[in-house]
Design a protein around this motif. Structure first.
Motif, PDB file in Angstrom:
ATOM      1  N   LYS A   1      -6.337   4.763  -3.497  1.00 31.68           N
ATOM      2  CA  LYS A   1      -6.720   3.513  -2.836  1.00 31.68           C
ATOM      3  C   LYS A   1      -8.198   3.192  -3.020  1.00 31.68           C
ATOM      4  O   LYS A   1      -8.597   2.032  -2.936  1.00 31.68           O
TER       5      LYS A   1
ATOM      6  N   GLY B   1       4.117  16.617   2.502  1.00 32.22           N
ATOM      7  CA  GLY B   1       3.566  15.278   2.283  1.00 32.22           C
ATOM      8  C   GLY B   1       2.056  15.191   2.234  1.00 32.22           C
ATOM      9  O   GLY B   1       1.508  14.119   1.982  1.00 32.22           O
TER      10      GLY B   1
ATOM     11  N   LYS C   1       3.593   8.126   5.362  1.00 37.07           N
ATOM     12  CA  LYS C   1       2.380   8.595   6.062  1.00 37.07           C
ATOM     13  C   LYS C   1       2.730   9.109   7.448  1.00 37.07           C
ATOM     14  O   LYS C   1       2.315  10.188   7.834  1.00 37.07           O
TER      15      LYS C   1
ATOM     16  N   LYS D   1      -2.415   9.475  -2.808  1.00 35.71           N
ATOM     17  CA  LYS D   1      -2.326   8.035  -2.545  1.00 35.71           C
ATOM     18  C   LYS D   1      -3.599   7.497  -1.913  1.00 35.71           C
ATOM     19  O   LYS D   1      -4.047   6.395  -2.241  1.00 35.71           O
ATOM     20  N   GLN D   2      -4.155   8.255  -0.983  1.00 39.03           N
ATOM     21  CA  GLN D   2      -5.391   7.786  -0.341  1.00 39.03           C
ATOM     22  C   GLN D   2      -6.537   7.768  -1.340  1.00 39.03           C
ATOM     23  O   GLN D   2      -7.370   6.868  -1.321  1.00 39.03           O
TER      24      GLN D   2
ATOM     25  N   GLU E   1       0.711  14.469  -1.300  1.00 38.83           N
ATOM     26  CA  GLU E   1       1.073  13.105  -1.665  1.00 38.83           C
ATOM     27  C   GLU E   1       0.105  12.108  -1.006  1.00 38.83           C
ATOM     28  O   GLU E   1      -0.337  11.147  -1.631  1.00 38.83           O
ATOM     29  N   GLN E   2      -0.222  12.375   0.262  1.00 42.17           N
ATOM     30  CA  GLN E   2      -1.200  11.517   0.939  1.00 42.17           C
ATOM     31  C   GLN E   2      -2.578  11.625   0.277  1.00 42.17           C
ATOM     32  O   GLN E   2      -3.277  10.621   0.126  1.00 42.17           O
TER      33      GLN E   2
ATOM     34  N   ASP F   1       0.856  -1.191   0.000  1.00 44.11           N
ATOM     35  CA  ASP F   1       0.000   0.000   0.000  1.00 44.11           C
ATOM     36  C   ASP F   1       0.892   1.240   0.000  1.00 44.11           C
ATOM     37  O   ASP F   1       1.484   1.590   1.021  1.00 44.11           O
ATOM     38  N   PRO F   2       1.013   1.924  -1.154  1.00 43.65           N
ATOM     39  CA  PRO F   2       1.925   3.080  -1.206  1.00 43.65           C
ATOM     40  C   PRO F   2       1.548   4.188  -0.236  1.00 43.65           C
ATOM     41  O   PRO F   2       2.398   4.993   0.146  1.00 43.65           O
ATOM     42  N   ALA F   3       0.278   4.240   0.167  1.00 41.37           N
ATOM     43  CA  ALA F   3      -0.141   5.295   1.098  1.00 41.37           C
ATOM     44  C   ALA F   3       0.502   5.135   2.475  1.00 41.37           C
ATOM     45  O   ALA F   3       0.514   6.071   3.269  1.00 41.37           O
ATOM     46  N   GLU F   4       1.039   3.952   2.771  1.00 38.20           N
ATOM     47  CA  GLU F   4       1.731   3.777   4.051  1.00 38.20           C
ATOM     48  C   GLU F   4       3.145   4.361   4.017  1.00 38.20           C
ATOM     49  O   GLU F   4       3.736   4.608   5.053  1.00 38.20           O
ATOM     50  N   HIS F   5       3.681   4.550   2.817  1.00 40.21           N
ATOM     51  CA  HIS F   5       5.016   5.140   2.702  1.00 40.21           C
ATOM     52  C   HIS F   5       4.940   6.626   2.982  1.00 40.21           C
ATOM     53  O   HIS F   5       4.197   7.340   2.326  1.00 40.21           O
TER      54      HIS F   5
END
Lengths: 565, 193
Positions: free
Chosen positions: B68, B57, A309, B64-65, B60-61, A303-307
């Protein structure tokens, strides 16, 4: 072939290999229940509360490494599932939750037992569906199972209105699915792997933090090979326990709020940290800003969102832990870190007193857990609730293989221990399943005792009965100046309770009774409740206070005379 | 700093709710959100303006979120250097016949149009990037703005580059049993099973 929506649901479950479902009937799912007898390949286990059914599916999935499935009716049945769904989401457990809803013409009209359950579950599922046509059911189930089990696993919820169960449609099973917004198997980035390998090869004080992802992607062999080739010590998150055997020379146990002193200091002093299938959670890492600001962070997670975070990542590897570890192992050089391991070993020797089993005459939880671990062989499956007993279990039990520890990590759901153990026992009927229960958590979901009796599930429930919500009490003692508020609780007589359910109850009040009780429980063919009357005010040490850094790990206040770890 | 994030999403019930719920839950600060159809049926395009309040960041979150979410097909972050960014506004401004000439001149300077007029008011439309939009509104404010509505930003990359959907190959439903490393049911390596 034309069939009703209810038959399509059950056919779809069979095609997905789902042979067990934990459910509770109600008005709108009656058309589905009506068809269960026609599909005997799908075993329905009637639970006593939908939350129990949800946790049972979760425990089943974790014990078996397969998709778990739970079913509930609309409205209150569906909302009762929400805790279990959230629990599966936080711990990335592949689960499928099915709910009925009111008939299509009543949706949005606040009819009897209507809840906007897809709206309610939206933030706590990997994905959810409201299926409005019987012809969409088969594809939806195929897609749902694919999403639940691939990439980072998680709960998927399908809501079906009552009249969709009775509507007829052609059953067409899709052999493949195509979801354009979802890449189940993202390719590895070669350049990023090389970057990670160069950090690892240059490291003097590296550590691995192995999380649940190692178990979810069956990467335990790859983890062992990688650690052995590079000579890097392995720490585990709570859910990562079992990814490497406690016996392994490079296994250094759990880090975090109640991790060992040496694990926490190893993590704080490392120059390269390799996180594998973990989410860099606050309970594992402590205060993020001071976790280890100078270390290079390599983070493998699908899960790239964990990088990035919670903490900055220097080599972010998106991918399945199994594939990524195999690739990384081939790129790094053979290495040893004898000096670094000795530094950690010295810390352990000097500071292990915090995790010593109390040597006094009182019955301690640590002693009971040690005995459960030692009287049983390595194949025992351990399920825990949440709180002190959970942390002591993580510290003191021996975990030799994956899928051995089943515990609620992210959400911290008290009451998980009874239904999850039920589910684990269904998944692995031949295994010995021990549920380590808190006296508080046990009382949240004990209604599932009746389910265990109905299904003859021989779960051994060891209640660590100290008359307190132990972890809350510990916090009130340490951080609220002994101001005990709403934390002492009265208990029913658990042995009589066992008797009321027609199961074996054993009370244990002293150390010399422990082994016999464990053996009696193991020899008994049915479920057993063991009421361990443990010391009331034991504290879990060491401890990183909430908001503190790992290097601020607080040790037990008194060094006991006898260190027996 | 403001970021312009594009999300291509499945045109399905609840998709806007999924995205909005995500922003709320994760505490992302959204300046504007514009949704509409695209060149391809079944796909909607969201343009989201995110304020990161200087925190690193965050955007970026957000990307990415968003990605998902299963219904989100693709996400891109467009910087102003490479993208055309516009929003549309309708402004109803107080305007007597004596003031009308100067107000019309103002609208002309900003390349707006008059879309409705009465003896005491005038409604203008303007399509502009944010700076020019703000300047236009500030210039009209002294006359008395009766009502103002803005669409929120939409954006598109300059040059031949596009943000379009690439189809994935269909995948076997049971692939997780065979290829993902997960073993078939019941065949876990237990020590003494």
């Amino acid at each position: 072939m034309r069939m009703s929506g209810a038959d399509i649901v059950l056919e779809s479950l069979k095609r997905l290999g789902i042979d067990t479902i934990f459910g509770y009937p109600g008005g709108v799912v009656l058309p589905l229940y009506d068809r269960f007898p026609a599909h005997p390949e799908v075993r329905h286990i009637l639970v006593r509360h939908e939350q129990g059914g949800g946790h049972a599916a979760d425990g089943y999935a974790r014990a078996k490494g397969a998709l778990g499935c739970a079913l509930a009716t609309s409205g209150p049945g569906a909302t009762n599932l929400v805790t279990a769904i959230t629990n599966a989401m936080m711990d990335s457990v592949p689960t499928l939750f099915i709910t009925g809803n009111v008939a299509r013409n009543l949706l949005g009209k606040d009819g009897f037992q209507e809840a906007d359950i897809t709206g309610i579950t939206m933030p706590v599922v990997k994905h959810n569906y409201l299926v409005m046509r019987a012809e969409d059911i088969a594809y939806t189930f195929a897609e749902a199972a694919y999403i639940a089990t691939t990439n980072r696993p998680g709960p998927v919820h399908i809501d079906i209105p009552k009249d969709v169960f009775t509507e007829e449609a052609e059953f067409i099973w899709p052999e493949s699915v195509s979801i354009r917004g979802y890449d189940a198997f993202p390719p590895l980035d070669e350049a990023m792997l090389r970057q990670a390998a160069s950090y690892i090869d240059g490291a003097e004080r590296p550590i691995i933090i192995a999380g649940h992802g190692v178990i979810l992607s069956s990467a335990w062999d790859e983890l062992k090979t990688f650690a052995e080739k590079t000579g890097i010590p392995v720490l585990n998150t709570l859910l990562g326990l079992g990814s490497i055997s406690t016996d392994h020379a490079l296994a250094y146990g759990m880090l975090g709020m109640h991790g060992s002193y040496e694990a926490n200091h190893a993590a704080s002093n490392a120059d390269v940290i390799i996180g594998i299938g973990n989410r860099m959670d606050d309970r594992a890492l402590g205060r993020f800003a001071d976790f280890n600001p100078t270390a290079k962070i390599v983070h493998i997670d699908i899960d790239p969102a964990e990088h990035g975070k919670n903490i900055e990542t220097h080599a972010a590897i998106v991918g399945d832990a199994k594939q990524a570890l195999a690739a990384l192992t081939s790129m790094v050089r053979q290495n040893t870190h004898a000096e670094w391991l000795r530094w950690i070993d010295d810390l352990r020797a000097e500071h292990s007193f915090s995790m010593a089993v109390p040597s006094g005459p009182e019955l301690s939880v640590q002693h009971v857990l040690k005995r459960i671990s030692e009287v049983n062989d390595d194949s025992v499956v351990i399920v825990t609730g949440v709180g002190q007993h959970q942390m002591w279990a993580a510290q003191h039990l021996k975990f030799t293989h994956p899928h051995q520890l089943i515990t609620s990590g992210g959400l911290g759901t008290m009451g998980f221990e009874v239904p999850a153990a039920l589910g684990a026992q269904v998944a692995r009927p031949d295994a010995t399943v021990w549920s380590i229960c808190g006296d508080g958590g046990f009382q949240m979901t004990l209604q599932e005792l009746a389910t265990m009796v109905d299904e003859n599930l021989p779960v051994k429930m060891a209640i660590m009965n100290n008359g307190y919500l132990g972890m809350v009490r510990q916090w009130q003692e340490l951080f609220y100046a002994d101001n005990y508020v709403s934390v002492a609780m009265s208990q029913p007589d658990f042995v009589k309770l066992a008797e009321a359910y027609g199961i074996l109850g054993i009370r244990v009040e002293s150390k010399d009774q422990v082994d016999d009780a464990i053996r009696t429980a193991n020899a008994h063919p049915g479920p057993v409740i063991l009421d361990f009357r443990v010391e009331a005010e034991g504290n879990v040490w060491p401890m990183v206070p909430a908001g503190a850094a790992l290097k601020e790990t607080v040790e037990a206040p008194e060094r006991p005379q006898e260190v027996a770890r | 700093m403001k970021h312009t994030v594009i999300a291509l999403v499945e045109d399905r019930p609840g998709v806007l709710n999924r995205c909005a719920s995500l922003f709320r839950r994760r505490g992302f600060n959204i300046d504007s959100l514009a949704v509409g159809t695209t060149e391809e049926p079944g796909i909607s395009r969201m343009t989201i303006v995110v304020e990161d309040e200087g925190a690193p960041g965050i955007v970026e979150q957000v990307e990415k979120q968003l990605y998902k979410l299963i219904d989100v097909i693709d996400v891109a972050n467009l910087t102003s250097a490479e993208a055309v960014m516009r929003e549309l506004a309708l402004v109803k401004v107080r305007c007597t016949s004596a003031q009308r000439r100067e107000v019309l001149d103002l609208i002309d300077i900003f390349r707006g149009h008059v879309v409705d007029v009465s003896p005491a008011h005038l409604t203008a439309e303007i399509v502009a990037a944010e700076d020019r939009m703000t300047a236009f509104i500030e210039n009209l404010r002294p006359y008395g703005i009766l009502e103002l509505v803005r669409t929120g930003r939409i954006a598109m990359m300059r040059g031949p580059q596009t943000n379009v959907v690439h189809e994935l190959e269909p995948d076997s439903v049971l692939r997780f049993h065979t290829e993902s490393g997960r073993r078939p049911e019941g065949e876990l390596p237990y020590v003494s099973d």
